[in-house]
Every structure is written in structure tokens, then in C-alpha cells.
Design an enzyme around this catalytic site. Structure first.
Site, PDB file in Angstrom:
ATOM      1  N   GLY A 112     -34.206  42.461-107.822  1.00 15.38           N
ATOM      2  CA  GLY A 112     -34.228  41.021-107.635  1.00 15.38           C
ATOM      3  C   GLY A 112     -34.577  40.639-106.213  1.00 15.38           C
ATOM      4  O   GLY A 112     -35.227  39.610-105.974  1.00 15.38           O
ATOM      5  N   TYR A 139     -26.677  34.012-103.118  1.00 18.10           N
ATOM      6  CA  TYR A 139     -27.146  35.383-102.902  1.00 18.10           C
ATOM      7  C   TYR A 139     -28.508  35.542-103.563  1.00 18.10           C
ATOM      8  O   TYR A 139     -28.667  35.286-104.760  1.00 18.10           O
ATOM      9  CB  TYR A 139     -26.165  36.409-103.494  1.00 18.10           C
ATOM     10  CG  TYR A 139     -26.589  37.828-103.205  1.00 18.10           C
ATOM     11  CD1 TYR A 139     -26.137  38.487-102.066  1.00 18.10           C
ATOM     12  CD2 TYR A 139     -27.477  38.502-104.039  1.00 18.10           C
ATOM     13  CE1 TYR A 139     -26.543  39.790-101.779  1.00 18.10           C
ATOM     14  CE2 TYR A 139     -27.893  39.794-103.757  1.00 18.10           C
ATOM     15  CZ  TYR A 139     -27.420  40.430-102.624  1.00 18.10           C
ATOM     16  OH  TYR A 139     -27.833  41.706-102.342  1.00 18.10           O
ATOM     17  N   ASP A 242     -33.079  31.541-109.720  1.00 12.16           N
ATOM     18  CA  ASP A 242     -32.782  32.967-109.588  1.00 12.16           C
ATOM     19  C   ASP A 242     -31.881  33.379-110.747  1.00 12.16           C
ATOM     20  O   ASP A 242     -30.675  33.150-110.737  1.00 12.16           O
ATOM     21  CB  ASP A 242     -32.093  33.197-108.242  1.00 12.16           C
ATOM     22  CG  ASP A 242     -31.727  34.656-107.988  1.00 12.16           C
ATOM     23  OD1 ASP A 242     -31.691  35.443-108.956  1.00 12.16           O
ATOM     24  OD2 ASP A 242     -31.452  34.999-106.826  1.00 12.16           O
ATOM     25  N   GLU A 243     -32.503  33.989-111.765  1.00 14.20           N
ATOM     26  CA  GLU A 243     -31.780  34.440-112.958  1.00 14.20           C
ATOM     27  C   GLU A 243     -31.445  35.929-112.889  1.00 14.20           C
ATOM     28  O   GLU A 243     -31.052  36.524-113.900  1.00 14.20           O
ATOM     29  CB  GLU A 243     -32.638  34.166-114.206  1.00 14.20           C
ATOM     30  CG  GLU A 243     -32.907  32.708-114.478  1.00 14.20           C
ATOM     31  CD  GLU A 243     -31.998  32.116-115.548  1.00 14.20           C
ATOM     32  OE1 GLU A 243     -31.611  32.835-116.477  1.00 14.20           O
ATOM     33  OE2 GLU A 243     -31.687  30.915-115.452  1.00 14.20           O
ATOM     34  N   VAL A 244     -31.595  36.522-111.716  1.00 21.02           N
ATOM     35  CA  VAL A 244     -31.466  37.968-111.570  1.00 21.02           C
ATOM     36  C   VAL A 244     -30.149  38.489-112.144  1.00 21.02           C
ATOM     37  O   VAL A 244     -30.124  39.464-112.891  1.00 21.02           O
ATOM     38  CB  VAL A 244     -31.609  38.367-110.091  1.00 21.02           C
ATOM     39  CG1 VAL A 244     -31.211  39.834-109.876  1.00 21.02           C
ATOM     40  CG2 VAL A 244     -33.041  38.134-109.616  1.00 21.02           C
ATOM     41  N   THR A 299     -46.070  50.531-104.344  1.00 23.08           N
ATOM     42  CA  THR A 299     -46.885  51.505-105.063  1.00 23.08           C
ATOM     43  C   THR A 299     -46.472  51.687-106.516  1.00 23.08           C
ATOM     44  O   THR A 299     -47.313  51.734-107.415  1.00 23.08           O
ATOM     45  CB  THR A 299     -46.837  52.870-104.346  1.00 23.08           C
ATOM     46  OG1 THR A 299     -47.307  52.702-103.008  1.00 23.08           O
ATOM     47  CG2 THR A 299     -47.709  53.889-105.059  1.00 23.08           C
TER      48      THR A 299
END
Length: 440
Positions: A112, A139, A242-244, A299
């Protein structure tokens, strides 16, 4: 034979403390469903799901199958300079399952933190504006801009982003405004505060959690997100939700922002979307995140193993109707905890949506003063009694078990938590016991 104490000692000698957040001396060897097994064989009921990352439980057979199948013949190791069916398919499916308007794209990352990081950077590039608005006690990540706009980290000493404004998140249990209806007054005060900041015309994005989790499991008053979105639209500012931690089924709906019926411009995902693997995503307007090329490079982001798992996570959420299941389990859990609260002098509030539950501990019910020392002792005692639960916001137990928790397991959890609270309040956990485990 390795013991838990042996493993903890080796961990202390070999693994960097900078990445540790410990609440009790736990050393794990395996997990299944809603249960964890310590080194040595003791079973623990998991009421954290690794801060919601293991939301489908431990060792879900469909996730194991998807992971194994993808690992047997992976199409490279990432989506940086090539594409593959699971990356494209997952992006298409995520777009279909995430409400939104206009042409949108999906960013894939590892956590997140980087999903939010990319949104902050992209919003600045796309709008030409610098300022970001987030919330006190919020947060959004553990490094970079994401850390510098997180109120929790700033309170702990992190340097704030120089172009940040921290707004006040309305807390129904502890309203910050006065009036005949302090909760509504607090909602209106927060919106008025944000309106003044956005009116300055230099804000690129406002990011909000639909439930303020690490700041104390605070559910905003009904209508707050609706008013917040309307204010952002009034000033032509992007709203990112922010649905993390709190999204993807946990609050009893697929997306937590649906609790208030809004459709934000940007949504970020993490934790449960990878079911324990490093995977995050952001869904945003194409004009925000479709370029310039090579400005957000990881990457192995979008790699075939993680995206195959992500696709299966989303399918499982829908096929097993886990949002509805979380809603039912949460009702049972909250009802049980409120029965305990009625008999306890140190539980000030029990609140939640689905399986996103907060239990706030206080010194007494007259002053409702937060009791952070008791919270540290309660989670330690719960560990001794056979459950994993953490505290947030200083004095609130964050109860976020796997979405697959059963009714019997809910009842067991309520019993353990009730005993842990009673024991800690009675002095059965000492200051010396908890001293090595700072927690937040």
C-alpha cells in the site's frame, strides 16, 4: 529442536529492528484458516490477520492453487518491460470491480505504501500543484511521501512533507466540536476546515481512509465521506480513498467507501489483495497515472505470481460472498463485545463495520480518559490466553480477523478478549512484562 525463545533470540541478533513492530514474544511456524501455530505447537486465534493482509485466512486452498500454478511456469518476473495475461487480466477485472467514471488505468506495486506514493507523485505531476491534504492520525505508508503525509508517523517523529496539510478527522466517540449534536458539529467543522484549505487552489489531491484504522479504528459519522467528496469536487481536487487496510470485504461491503455511497476519483489497494504476497494497486484516471513512462519503476511489480494470486483473491471475495459473511460475523462479534462492555468499567466504546472493529479502553467511564498502558497489557494477556490482537491509536484494540472466521471462533474470541481485559485490569500483567514491546 528449535524453541520459540531460540527463534526470537536469533531474530533479535539477525533481523533489523527498524522494520519491527512487536507487541508480545510471538514466533510462528504455520497457520491455517483463522489459526496460527507457534514454534512449539501452541495454537493462537488470529484476530489481526497480519494487519488485514491475510484476510482470506491462512492457507486458503484456492490461493495455494493459483500461486502454485503461476509459479510452475512464470512469464518472467514483472510487468516493467513486458506484459502477460495475469497482469492485463487483473487490471481489467479490478477496473470492472471498482466503481469509477471516465477512462482509468491500474498501477501495480508491492505494498500500500508504494501505491499511495505513486498517487501522490502522479497527482503532483498531472495537476502541476504541490499541496497534499491528509488527516491527523492517518496512515498511508512507511517510507517516502507516504510516510511524510501519515499523521501517525509524524506524531512519532517523522518529518512531515513540506507541502502537507493535516486535517481533523471527525470521531463520533470523541467529538472535537460542541453543539446540540456534537457529532454532526464535528463533521461540519471538519468539512469547513477542509473547504478553507482547498479554496486556496494549490491542492493536488486529498487522501482519506474510509475508516481511520491505525489512528484508533475511528468510523467517521455517516455522511462525512459524501460531504468530503462534494467539497473536493467543488474545488476540482482529486479525492483518493485509501482502501489498503479497510477495503475488499472487511467492512461488510466490497469497498469501504460504499458505506457512504460515494465514487471517488482514485482508490488504492493493498494487504488482502495479495493474500500475504507483496501486491498493491491503484485505480485512477488515465490522465493522472498513464504517464510519463518510466516515472514509477519497480522491477517485479505486476509479476505473474502475485497478479495470479490477486485475481484469485478478487474471485474468491465474490464467489464466497465474503463481504456479506464479514458483515454477519461482525454483527455477532460486536454484539458479544458490547455485552462484555456493559459489565466492564474499562471499556469505553465498541465500534465497527463488518470485521473492522475497535474496542477502546479507558481508565473509567466517567472521564473516558484513554488508557494506553492497559491496552498494552490487554494485548499481551490475550496472547498468553491464545489470541493475537494489537492496539492502535494508543488505547484501542484493533480487531480484524480473517473474513472466513466462523461463529464458534467469534464466540471464542469474545471470551478470550473478555478474560484478557479483566485480567489486565486486575493487575495480572506487569509493567516489566510489556516493557520490551513498545508497539505503536
Amino acid at each position: 529442536m528449535t524453541t520459540a525463545q531460540d527463534l526470537l533470540a536469533r531474530d533479535a541478533a539477525a533481523v533489523a529492528g527498524i522494520e519491527k513492530l512487536r507487541f508480545f514474544p510471538i514466533a510462528l511456524e504455520s497457520g491455517k484458516g483463522s489459526w496460527l501455530t507457534e514454534v512449539g505447537g501452541r495454537k493462537l486465534l488470529d484476530l489481526s490477520a497480519t494487519w488485514t493482509a491475510c484476510g482470506l485466512g491462512h492457507g486458503h486452498p484456492k490461493i495455494i492453487e493459483a500461486m502454485t500454478r503461476a509459479a510452475q511456469s512464470p512469464a518472467g518476473a514483472g510487468g516493467l518491460s513486458a506484459t502477460h495475461p495475469d497482469s492485463v487480466g487483473f487490471a481489467e477485472e479490478l477496473l470492472a470491480l471498482t466503481p469509477g467514471e471516465g477512462e482509468r488505468r491500474v498501477y501495480f506495486g508491492h505494498a500500500g505504501t508504494d501505491a499511495n506514493e505513486v498517487i501522490f507523485r502522479a497527482a503532483r505531476m498531472a495537476t502541476g500543484k504541490r499541496r497534499i491534504v491528509t488527516f491527523k492520525l492517518g496512515y498511508h505508508g512507511g517510507i517516502g511521501i507516504s510516510m511524510g503525509v501519515s499523521g501517525v508517523h509524524i506524531d512519532a517523529g517523522a518529518a512531515p512533507d513540506p507541502d502537507l496539510y493535516l486535517a481533523t478527522y471527525p470521531n463520533p466517540f470523541r467529538p472535537h466540536a460542541e453543539g446540540p449534536d456534537p457529532v454532526q458539529a464535528s463533521l461540519e467543522a471538519s468539512i469547513a476546515e477542509i473547504d478553507r484549505e482547498l479554496a486556496k487552489g494549490d491542492v493536488c489531491v486529498l487522501m482519506a481512509e474510509p475508516i481511520l484504522s491505525d489512528g484508533g479504528m475511528i468510523l467517521p459519522p455517516k455522511g462525512f465521506l459524501t460531504a468530503l467528496h462534494a467539497t473536493c469536487r467543488k474545488h476540482d481536487v482529486l479525492l483518493a480513498i485509501d482502501e489498503v487496510k479497510m477495503g475488499l470485504g472487511r467492512p461488510g461491503v466490497l469497498h469501504a467507501f460504499q458505506l457512504d455511497g460515494i465514487t471517488p476519483e482514485i482508490v488504492t489497494f493493498g494487504k488482502v489483495i495479495g493474500s500475504g504476497l507483496p501486491l498493491s494497486a491503484a485505480v485512477a484516471p488515465a490522465w493522472v497515472i498513464d504517464g510519463p513512462p518510466a516515472t514509477a519503476l519497480l522491477t517485479t511489480a505486476g509479476n505473474p505470481i502475485c497478479t495470479a494470486v490477486g485475481r484469485q483473491v478478487m474471485r474468491t471475495l465474490i464467489e464466497e460472498d465474503l463481504p456479506a459473511r464479514a458483515g454477519r460475523a461482525g454483527e455477532r462479534f460486536i454484539a458479544g463485545l458490547r455485552e462484555v462492555m456493559a459489565q466492564s468499567p474499562v471499556i469505553g466504546d465498541v465500534r465497527g463495520a463488518g470485521l473492522a472493529i475497535g474496542l477502546e479502553l479507558v481508565t473509567d467511564k466517567e472521564t473516558m480518559a484513554p488508557d494506553a498502558k492497559l491496552a498494552a497489557k490487554v494485548v499481551y494477556r490475550a496472547f498468553e490466553l491464545g489470541a493475537v490482537v494489537h492496539y492502535v491509536g494508543g488505547n484501542t484494540l484493533e480487531i480484524t480477523p480473517p473474513l472466513v472466521i466462523t461463529d464458534d471462533e467469534v464466540d471464542t474470541a469474545v471470551s478470550i478478549l473478555a478474560q484478557a481485559i479483566a485480567d489486565a485490569a486486575a493487575g495480572k500483567v506487569s509493567e516489566e512484562d510489556v516493557a520490551p514491546y513498545a508497539g505503536w
